[in-house]
Design an enzyme around this catalytic site. Structure first.
Site, PDB file in Angstrom:
ATOM      1  N   ASN A  16      -6.542  -0.462   1.231  1.00 45.37           N
ATOM      2  CA  ASN A  16      -5.940  -0.071   2.497  1.00 45.37           C
ATOM      3  C   ASN A  16      -6.775   1.049   3.109  1.00 45.37           C
ATOM      4  OD1 ASN A  16      -3.974   1.791   4.115  1.00 45.37           O
ATOM      5  ND2 ASN A  16      -2.964  -0.209   4.033  1.00 45.37           N
TER       6      ASN A  16
ATOM      7  N   GLY B 196      12.478  -0.216   1.890  1.00 50.12           N
ATOM      8  CA  GLY B 196      13.571  -0.597   0.993  1.00 50.12           C
ATOM      9  C   GLY B 196      14.361  -1.772   1.526  1.00 50.12           C
TER      10      GLY B 196
ATOM     11  N   CYS C  61       0.726   3.535  10.272  1.00 46.76           N
ATOM     12  CA  CYS C  61       1.419   4.583   9.526  1.00 46.76           C
ATOM     13  C   CYS C  61       2.099   5.516  10.518  1.00 46.76           C
ATOM     14  CB  CYS C  61       0.468   5.377   8.655  1.00 46.76           C
ATOM     15  SG  CYS C  61       1.323   6.752   7.840  1.00 46.76           S
TER      16      CYS C  61
ATOM     17  N   SER D 128       0.821  -1.208   0.000  1.00 45.75           N
ATOM     18  CA  SER D 128       0.000   0.000   0.000  1.00 45.75           C
ATOM     19  C   SER D 128       0.858   1.262   0.000  1.00 45.75           C
ATOM     20  CB  SER D 128      -0.888  -0.006   1.244  1.00 45.75           C
ATOM     21  OG  SER D 128      -1.612   1.197   1.308  1.00 45.75           O
TER      22      SER D 128
END
Lengths: 301, 264, 301, 264
Positions: free
Chosen positions: A99, A216, A129, A21
């Site tokens: 989401n 990442g 988040c 998402s």
């Protein structure tokens, strides 16, 4: 060809490769690079009950082996989303996972109720988040509040739900157990890890928000560890993510216990990534004479 | 159609201190327009995201793009060492580019500063009709530099009158491009610009006061370059088409915006 | 030349550059590459009350932008250490900080008592190693237990103490506050982050211990964030570490609020790193016309 | 004195499938001994640690080291693409090397398998006295390969009798180096070995039963390469000098150990 289909909460995915998402919009942008019909599912950018403007810029910064983002869940709100993004996604032969974000329990419930009446397949609940002031991660860092919000959402949702967990916790298995106990149909992990970058020449933060969520390849070992820990504590399926940059990474997550995987920030580096992961998994299974992808799920104990 | 492709370095040379000019052979050249940009991927894998670099020139006959960039960090530092023949991974073509047709029959003034100068070169070429039919009635190019390192000046002179401003007064007007415009009594009928934010703000103010169309190219930290991540937004007067929150995406809705549309 | 000397708990360091425990032995090995007298301090490998054999091999694995280790605190025990390593280090004009580990409170206290009678300058208390079964990280993940062990150690220690914090927690500021409240003279952060790597071809863990502690540039943004958070919550000095690979990284930690910094895993990549960071900080101060390094400590708010 | 230095690739060629031979010009050559190794740093910064690679040959007159390595992952894959003239960062010289003097006046048998073969080449050269006075009375070299790709065989033949064992029986003895030794009636007075763990275990057992000195070179995942990180340990019979816990550091106490000293 080996079976790559997997099933999560009664939803059948043609393969275990999804999008993380916030890295794939609602698929429109990367639809120029990959055929969305080849993916297990598109997991959309977070959708709230109303439009959110997000954070000031700079919103992104580069770090070793990854990036920080503090987008702040900019989104058009659930009504526009239902009108525009769902019809777009329905054109493709893929599953749709939306989401859902919110600043209060009521926000989440409103979105969940509205999406329950649509043709989407599952809902991923973003309680992790790190970039919005209210709600979001605050819900996701304590087992009791995760239990509570999961239960409330499960009560109103007509779609299976996936709680998306934050890695910014002491013991992620406690959170996973709470979500499972409250009825979550699956888990996705990990959301980003809170990080910071300082520009020493300008003597300021690289991000306007000061901190941002790190994603990442740099975070992959942490993500794999958390998937492994949780897969050995809960029975519900896990969608693993965090720095996947190739099929080998996806397989690593699955061997750690993930039933499915999602490609995130590395879409930005390789816009063909999702498709390559699908193909790469098939190749791995063929090379290793594995008939069914289920053989590798959690095979490393 | 955007794509990630391998290009090949044709030439890569320093044309002013820390300013490099690189021609790359790539079929992205066939799709490119003035004001668009490409993402150049680092070879060193310590960082991963493509660096957005504006297109300075497009040579469709040779299928080549020219990038002129300033070395500011590890990514561009590495790029400056790329030798001819070397493979370079590109994402492109990105962004909207300058609207050329708006200049039809007008006196177009191109204003650029520092590393905002390169994209103006292809724009000047197109508007002046060097490679095709002229679009603008007249082209004046006003470029600002820090000092006497007035890179690309001679090349720009092929496509219009060039006026220089420098921060240190060593060449042309001592001041910015607006100062140089006024000093030279230039009266634009349309402005195209690229450069640092204070310059763009000054142009926005000027163009609004003078009621002239102005198209400015914006910069912001980017991740995906294709409009998915919502990293590089800019506040806009009207609601944006993506999120309906007055946040245009510079990488896709831009980088070129009408000055009066953006809140900078 | 600019002043680079800093003071922590009454101990004067000629510069803020230290070594991260476990990456520099007791200085003998890297003494071939750098003059230890040029460093602010040598922070030694963890020392326990008795010799520890550590974990089975493989103990190390590479990951993107860093490494995982599960050495398991192999060490010769405090008696050998006092007899051999302290005299070695006393040859150099640098401060000596000894990292102390244990499996029980009593273990820690025994080591602290013995080292209190030596010429070392400070003790760094390792309550955050993720790679040993008992003790270590278990002490460091809960504010109450951090308060408790800090208090007990402080009661017996004749040397200033530095509690070394684990990043594997929900809110590191709670831990920092607890350590400060119990009398810790300084904090060092961050220890490694628990990670995992799976070899998909051999279908097994890359480390014999399954999980290991992640270090290297990949974790730097997380470390900088935690230093910043804590520096804004406690008054005691912080020694910042996590992926420092150059002077710029060290300065980033100091701007985030660290009074000193430690070079860790990147010594393995650049054995001259500590010396280069010392010189690089001096260069930065000179270039930016900064007279005193204290001007940059916590300068980004 | 250990150091990190820049070397320069002189030649880098594939000598068997996935086996590469690289000569590097570096002043580390002046300090190097048979059985030591160097750390080769990756150029791609996705991983950072040096890869330990054993020294195959030492040419002090040219100040060059030869590394013969198998491509097994990203690091060695990248290395295989290094062209002559390219800079390569090295950490060295690492490890203890083989004790040559133990072979004085004896029939030395050198046993190696797979990618353990390369370090045996310099050792054979030294013991046979090709570049200096002979040390061993006699040198027999028993090398095991997977198949008919018997890399370095011809070069080894310059320094002693070479006996081959292959896993698939395509050349020499069908079996391992111990099988080949017995089949050929070789009676070592001292053994030097390098190769996969099962081979080394077999040699340890054989040498203990036959009461012959055997020196074996061990491998383990390493980080620092200089003895600081305690990553690459091996259980030993006696207490080790570092931690006194019977854990020798392969990178510094080894990689060559007397077979009877290590618990493998």
């Amino acid at each position: 060809m080996a079976n790559t289909a997997i099933n999560i909460a009664g939803v059948e995915f043609k393969n275990p490769v999804m999008t993380a998402s916030g890295t794939f919009g609602s698929g429109m942008e990367y639809g120029e690079f990959v055929d969305l019909s080849n993916l297990g599912a598109v997991v959309t950018k977070g959708v709230a009950n109303v439009a959110w403007p997000g954070n000031p810029t700079p919103r992104v910064a580069e770090v070793y082996g990854g990036m920080l983002n503090a987008i702040g869940l900019q989104n058009p709100g659930v009504d526009v989303f239902i009108e525009r993004d769902i019809p777009f996604l329905k054109q493709f032969d893929t599953k749709i996972i939306v989401n859902v974000c919110g600043k209060s329990v009521e926000d989440y419930l409103e979105v969940v109720e509205k999406l329950s009446e649509t043709e989407v397949d599952m809902l991923e609940i973003n309680i992790s988040c790190p970039n919005v002031k209210e709600g979001a991660i605050a819900f996701g860092q304590c087992a009791d509040s995760v239990f509570d919000i999961t239960k409330k959402i499960k009560n109103v949702s007509k779609k299976p739900i996936i709680m998306k967990l934050s890695p910014n916790v002491t013991d992620i298995t406690e959170i996973a157990i709470a979500a499972e106990a409250a009825g979550s149909d699956a888990l996705s992990m990990i959301n980003t890890i809170t990080g910071m970058k300082i520009d020493i020449n300008r003597r300021t933060f690289a991000l306007a928000n000061k901190t941002g969520g790190m994603s990442g390849p740099a975070i992959k070992p942490i993500a794999v560890r958390m998937v492994y820990q949780c897969a050995n504590k809960v029975k519900i399926p896990i969608i693993g993510m965090g720095g996947i940059s190739c099929a080998e990474d996806a397989i690593e997550f699955m061997m750690a216990g993930a039933t499915a995987v999602a490609c995130g920030a590395m879409n930005f580096v390789n816009p063909y990534l999702t498709q390559e992961v699908v193909t790469g998994i098939e190749d791995y299974l063929r090379r290793n004479k594995i008939d069914d992808i289920h053989e590798i799920i959690g095979c490393v104990k | 159609m955007k794509r990630k492709v391998a290009g090949q370095v044709v030439i890569n040379e320093e044309i002013a201190p820390d300013i490099y000019s690189m021609w790359i052979e790539t079929d992205l050249a066939m799709d490119a327009k003035a004001g668009q940009f490409v993402g150049v991927f680092p070879a060193n894998q310590s960082t991963l995201l493509p660096r957005p670099i504006s297109i300075c020139e497009i040579d469709k006959s040779r299928s080549q793009l020219r990038l002129v960039y300033r070395v500011v960090g590890k990514g561009t530092g590495e790029l400056s060492h790329f030798k001819p023949g070397r493979r370079v991974m590109l994402l492109g073509v990105l962004g909207n580019g300058y609207p050329l047709d708006k200049a039809e029959g007008k006196h177009a003034v191109l204003m650029a500063g520092g590393i905002g100068v390169p994209p103006i070169l292809q724009l000047a070429k197109d508007l002046s009709g060097r490679d095709s039919a002229p679009i603008a009635k007249d082209v004046t190019i006003i470029v600002g530099y820090r000092d006497c390192n007035t890179f690309l000046k001679e090349e720009l002179e092929q496509y219009g009158r060039v006026i220089i401003a420098t921060d240190d007064g060593s060449v042309g007007t001592h001041g910015n491009v607006i100062d140089a415009m006024k000093e030279n009594g230039i009266q634009p009928e349309i402005i195209y610009a690229c450069g640092p934010m204070p310059m763009l703000r000054a142009i926005k103010t000027y163009s609004e006061e003078a009621a002239i169309d102005a198209y400015i190219s914006l910069e912001e930290r980017m991740a995906c370059g294709v409009g998915a991540c919502l990293g590089c937004v800019c506040k806009t007067k009207d609601i944006d088409k993506h999120s309906h929150v007055n946040n245009a995406r510079i990488c896709t809705d831009g980088p070129v915006f009408e000055a009066k549309e953006v809140m900078i």
